[in-house]
Structure formats: structure tokens, C-alpha cells
Scaffold this motif. Structure first.
Motif, PDB file in Angstrom:
ATOM      1  N   ASP A  18     -18.856   7.210  -9.365  1.00  0.00           N
ATOM      2  CA  ASP A  18     -20.043   6.379  -9.567  1.00  0.00           C
ATOM      3  C   ASP A  18     -21.327   7.183  -9.358  1.00  0.00           C
ATOM      4  OD1 ASP A  18     -18.725   4.124 -10.327  1.00  0.00           O
ATOM      5  OD2 ASP A  18     -18.873   3.099  -8.399  1.00  0.00           O
ATOM      6  N   PHE A  19     -21.342   8.028  -8.331  1.00  0.00           N
ATOM      7  CA  PHE A  19     -22.521   8.865  -8.118  1.00  0.00           C
ATOM      8  C   PHE A  19     -22.744   9.787  -9.320  1.00  0.00           C
ATOM      9  CE2 PHE A  19     -22.151   7.979  -3.461  1.00  0.00           C
ATOM     10  CZ  PHE A  19     -23.454   7.559  -3.271  1.00  0.00           C
ATOM     11  N   THR A  20     -21.652  10.325  -9.867  1.00  0.00           N
ATOM     12  CA  THR A  20     -21.773  11.219 -11.027  1.00  0.00           C
ATOM     13  C   THR A  20     -22.282  10.463 -12.245  1.00  0.00           C
ATOM     14  OG1 THR A  20     -20.012  12.641 -10.172  1.00  0.00           O
ATOM     15  CG2 THR A  20     -20.507  12.806 -12.527  1.00  0.00           C
ATOM     16  N   SER A  21     -21.821   9.249 -12.444  1.00  0.00           N
ATOM     17  CA  SER A  21     -22.326   8.422 -13.548  1.00  0.00           C
ATOM     18  C   SER A  21     -23.823   8.176 -13.385  1.00  0.00           C
ATOM     19  CB  SER A  21     -21.578   7.086 -13.594  1.00  0.00           C
ATOM     20  OG  SER A  21     -20.205   7.282 -13.884  1.00  0.00           O
ATOM     21  N   ALA A  22     -24.233   7.936 -12.139  1.00  0.00           N
ATOM     22  CA  ALA A  22     -25.664   7.717 -11.879  1.00  0.00           C
ATOM     23  C   ALA A  22     -26.468   8.965 -12.208  1.00  0.00           C
ATOM     24  CB  ALA A  22     -25.864   7.307 -10.422  1.00  0.00           C
ATOM     25  N   VAL A  23     -25.912  10.143 -11.895  1.00  0.00           N
ATOM     26  CA  VAL A  23     -26.597  11.402 -12.194  1.00  0.00           C
ATOM     27  C   VAL A  23     -26.752  11.582 -13.696  1.00  0.00           C
ATOM     28  CG1 VAL A  23     -26.373  13.920 -12.123  1.00  0.00           C
ATOM     29  CG2 VAL A  23     -25.938  12.562 -10.065  1.00  0.00           C
ATOM     30  N   LEU A  24     -25.713  11.222 -14.456  1.00  0.00           N
ATOM     31  CA  LEU A  24     -25.771  11.351 -15.912  1.00  0.00           C
ATOM     32  C   LEU A  24     -26.828  10.425 -16.501  1.00  0.00           C
ATOM     33  CD1 LEU A  24     -21.948  11.548 -16.706  1.00  0.00           C
ATOM     34  CD2 LEU A  24     -23.614  13.425 -16.796  1.00  0.00           C
ATOM     35  N   LEU A  25     -27.022   9.267 -15.871  1.00  0.00           N
ATOM     36  CA  LEU A  25     -28.039   8.331 -16.339  1.00  0.00           C
ATOM     37  C   LEU A  25     -29.440   8.793 -15.977  1.00  0.00           C
ATOM     38  CD1 LEU A  25     -26.274   4.955 -15.430  1.00  0.00           C
ATOM     39  CD2 LEU A  25     -26.754   5.800 -17.745  1.00  0.00           C
ATOM     40  N   ASP A  26     -29.572   9.411 -14.822  1.00  0.00           N
ATOM     41  CA  ASP A  26     -30.891   9.855 -14.351  1.00  0.00           C
ATOM     42  C   ASP A  26     -30.685  11.002 -13.362  1.00  0.00           C
ATOM     43  OD1 ASP A  26     -33.410  10.237 -13.331  1.00  0.00           O
ATOM     44  OD2 ASP A  26     -33.870   8.113 -13.155  1.00  0.00           O
ATOM     45  N   SER A  27     -31.199  12.163 -13.693  1.00  0.00           N
ATOM     46  CA  SER A  27     -30.990  13.340 -12.838  1.00  0.00           C
ATOM     47  C   SER A  27     -31.639  13.190 -11.470  1.00  0.00           C
ATOM     48  CB  SER A  27     -31.538  14.595 -13.531  1.00  0.00           C
ATOM     49  OG  SER A  27     -32.939  14.462 -13.750  1.00  0.00           O
ATOM     50  N   LYS A  28     -32.527  12.201 -11.322  1.00  0.00           N
ATOM     51  CA  LYS A  28     -33.133  11.968 -10.008  1.00  0.00           C
ATOM     52  C   LYS A  28     -32.088  11.555  -8.964  1.00  0.00           C
ATOM     53  CE  LYS A  28     -37.701  10.673 -11.771  1.00  0.00           C
ATOM     54  NZ  LYS A  28     -38.716   9.592 -11.875  1.00  0.00           N
ATOM     55  N   ASN A  29     -30.927  11.135  -9.460  1.00  0.00           N
ATOM     56  CA  ASN A  29     -29.858  10.727  -8.539  1.00  0.00           C
ATOM     57  C   ASN A  29     -29.063  11.909  -7.994  1.00  0.00           C
ATOM     58  OD1 ASN A  29     -30.081   7.789  -8.532  1.00  0.00           O
ATOM     59  ND2 ASN A  29     -29.529   7.909 -10.698  1.00  0.00           N
TER      60      ASN A  29
END
Length: 407
Positions: A12-23
Motif C-alpha cells: 500500500d505504501f508503494t502504491s501511494a508512492v506511485l500515485l504521488d512521490s511525496k509519499n
């Protein structure tokens, strides 16, 4: 993550990173929490590259380096942040906290003072500076900093609360009470008044001003008759006073209203134990464990009841269950106390040593120090106390001066 399903959390964290690099920073924090330090370092670095202004990510990276013993790398980051942002007080605060963690107090003081110079009305700088001084038990200096902040805003209830806590630590109870009274009088809304009364009541209780504490709890109960936390706190005061029947009366009210919540049964079990009603205490302890079998302290509470009943094997089984559930080493401290109380000194020391090895150094060294004192090994006891963090050493130094028969 709370369910320890780390693979799913990572996805889930990786998916969030793909959506927005700020994650990236959030994923780095996750990796750090599960001790995947190289992955955390990589994410923090990427987050820094994506935003030259992201001092937050660089602070997390510096903190990671500090926590993993790479102190030179941590200091390099703090220095770099200051060179890039010389007018930003926050970068000096971050380096000051690092210096304090390394016991480089003069350099830390200089950075805190620089932050205040850059922003004279910075509540954050004053509060963190005072907090660091407090942790080092430099109470007079901490008080001086807080008083400077109060000159900027004499009616700030949070700063007054901090000063009251400092006065408590300095055993200046009259001055602490004055500040708590001021906070109560300054509170304008019901919620503010409730928080102020709650804090003052805690102060009264732990200063053994029980009647004053009861007065505050009675006031809160009139204001918030459906707040069972207040009722439970009043019960604790009655328990401290030895008024067990009144304590039970309050707890039974809570249990009648919330029959499936364990906190009331835990509290009632403690009261029954103090009354010597061990069967009733055990019945409540069993109910708590049936509702929450993964909380290791529930087993500790039942083990203590078994110990007082003389059922040592059953007590030991519960301490062993704590060990099975434990992740941090605190269960070894608890079982060590059990062994020490039953004159099984080798087993007690083995558990304290394990707790220390698992990173629970303050509690481990403190308990082992007490055990050494108990056995008349004063030099070994003092050595253990000296290995504790400075912020916890003071009470140990006081205790170690007492004759053995006063322990």
C-alpha cells in the motif's frame, strides 16, 4: 501495519508512492519502523532529491543515522541544512536536539539561542529547549526558559501547564498548585475546564492531596455525569486512600453501564486484591484475559494475584505467557521481579540481563541495580544505576544512599 501484515502494508505504501512521490517519506518512515534501515535511507534520500526544500525528509534521514549510530553522517545533514537555510530557526533546533542527544550541551545551547534570536517569539524553540533541559534534570535552567516564554504570553495555559510540571519535578508543590489554579481560572469552555481540572486532580492525587483531588473529580462528575473515565479516576483516589468500598461503588457503576469493557474489571480486580478478596480478584482477572488474551499485562496482573495466594507455579506460568507475547523485553523485567521476590536470584539476574540485551536498558539496569543492593553488592548496584540514562539517574542516586534496611 498494526496487524503486523507488513507485506500488505508495504504494497500500500508503494502504491501511494506511485500515485504521488511525496509519499516516499511516509514509506521511509514505515521501513524505519520495521527496521529495514537501508530501504528507509533510500526513500528519505529520494524524497530529498524530489524537493530541495524538504528539510523534513532530511531531518528523518539524520534521525535515522543518529539512531543507527552514524553520528557523523547525521551531523553532516544538520550542517548542510543550516548552510542552505541559515535564517530558518527550525534547522538550528534540529541540530540542537542532536547535540543534546550526544551530550554536547554547550553547542546545543548555542543553537537553541540562535533559533530564538532568529525568531524571538518562537514558542517551539522555547518549548523544545526547556524540554531538553528538563530531560537532563536541569530544572532551574529549564524554568528560566519557560519564564521567558511566559513573558511573551502570560496567559498561555499550555506554557503554564509545562511550568507547573517543572515545579512538580522540583518539589515546589505550592508554586505548581498556583499554576494549576491559574489554568483552571483561565479556562473558558467546559472542555478546557475539564482538562484543567483533570490535570490539577492528577497533581493533587500524586501529591497525596486526596481531598482536593476528590473535590475536583466531584466537580467534573457534576459537569460530565456520563464520562466514566472521570468516575474511574475518582475510584483510584478512593483506592489510594484505602476507601475500598467507595472505590468499588464507582467501579461497579461503570461495569453496569459497560459490562463488556475490560478496564472496569481490571480496576475492580486490583481493588479486590488490595482487600484480600483474592477469589473475586481472580474471577475478574480471568474475565479480562478471556476478553483480551494478547495483552501481556493482563497476565502480569493475574500472576500477582496468584503470587499473593501462594500459587507460585500458576504465577510463573502467567509470567512465561508474558515472555511468549512480549516483543520489547519488558516481560523479562516483570518475571525477574517475581524470581527476586522468591529468592531465585540467579533466575532474576538472568532475566534482567536478557531485558538489557533486548534494549530495555533503563528498566533492566535499574532492576538489576536494586537486586545487587538487596544482596549487599553496593558497588555493582551503583555501576548499574550509573548505566541508566541521565534523565532517570537522579532517583537512583537518591535511593542508593539509603541503608539497605530502608529499601
Amino acid at each position: 501495519e498494526k496487524l503486523k501484515k507488513y507485506d500488505l502494508a508495504e504494497a500500500d505504501f508503494t502504491s501511494a508512492v506511485l500515485l504521488d512521490s511525496k509519499n516516499l517519506q511516509n514509506r521511509g518512515m514505515f521501513y524505519e519502523r520495521i527496521k529495514k534501515y537501508e530501504l528507509a535511507e533510500a526513500d528519505y534520500k529520494k524524497a530529498m532529491e524530489n524537493s530541495n526544500e524538504n528539510t523534513s525528509a532530511s531531518d528523518y534521514l539524520a534521525n535515522l543515522y543518529k539512531n543507527t549510530g552514524k553520528f557523523d553522517k547525521a551531523l553532516e545533514i544538520y550542517n548542510n541544512n543550516i548552510s542552505k537555510n541559515p535564517q530558518n530557526p527550525d534547522v538550528y533546533i534540529s541540530r540542537a536536539q542532536f547535540y543534546y542527544s550526544q551530550k554536547r550541551f554547550d553547542e546545543g545551547d548555542a543553537d537553541f539561542n540562535k533559533a530564538i534570536q532568529l525568531k524571538p517569539d518562537s514558542e517551539r524553540a522555547y518549548n523544545i529547549f526547556a524540554g531538553e533541559l528538563y530531560k537532563q534534570r536541569k530544572f532551574e535552567k529549564a524554568l528560566e526558559i519557560i519564564n521567558k516564554l511566559l513573558k511573551l504570553n502570560p496567559t498561555n495555559i499550555y506554557t503554564l501547564q509545562t511550568r507547573a510540571q517543572f515545579y512538580e519535578a522540583m518539589h515546589k508543590t505550592d508554586l505548581a498548585e498556583q499554576d494549576y489554579n491559574t489554568i483552571v481560572n483561565l479556562s473558558s469552555t467546559d472542555e478546557e475546564k475539564k482538562e484543567a481540572l483533570q490535570n490539577r486532580a492528577f497533581f493533587y492525587r500524586f501529591s497525596h492531596y486526596y481531598e482536593k483531588a476528590l473535590k475536583d473529580y466531584n466537580t467534573m462528575i457534576e459537569m460530565f455525569p456520563d464520562d466514566f473515565d472521570i468516575l474511574e479516576n475518582r475510584s483510584s483516589v478512593y483506592e489510594d486512600m484505602g476507601k475500598y468500598e467507595l472505590a468499588l461503588e464507582d467501579i461497579n457503576k461503570i461495569i453496569r453501564q459497560k459490562p463488556n469493557e475490560v478496564s472496569g474489571y481490571n480496576a475492580r480486580s486490583s481493588i479486590y486484591q488490595k482487600m484480600g478478596k483474592y477469589n473475586e480478584a481472580l474471577q475478574d482477572a480471568n474475565f479480562v484475559i478471556s476478553k483480551d488474551p494478547k495483552d501481556l499485562y493482563n497476565y502480569r496482573n493475574r500472576a500477582q494475584i496468584y503470587s499473593e495466594m501462594g500459587k507460585l507455579e500458576l504465577a510463573k506460568q502467567d509470567y512465561n505467557k508474558m515472555i511468549y507475547l512480549d516483543e520489547n523485553g519488558c516481560a523479562y523485567v516483570e518475571r525477574g521481579r517475581f524470581y527476586l521476590g522468591n529468592n531465585q536470584f540467579d533466575l532474576a539476574f538472568a532475566d534482567y540481563n536478557t531485558a538489557i540485551q533486548k534494549g530495555l536498558k533503563n528498566d533492566g539496569f535499574m532492576e538489576r541495580g536494586f537486586a545487587n543492593l538487596w544482596l549487599g553488592k553496593y558497588d555493582e548496584g551503583k555501576q548499574d544505576f550509573d548505566k541508566m540514562d541521565d534523565k532517570e539517574n537522579e532517583s537512583s542516586k537518591i535511593i542508593i544512599t539509603l541503608p539497605l534496611n530502608k529499601l
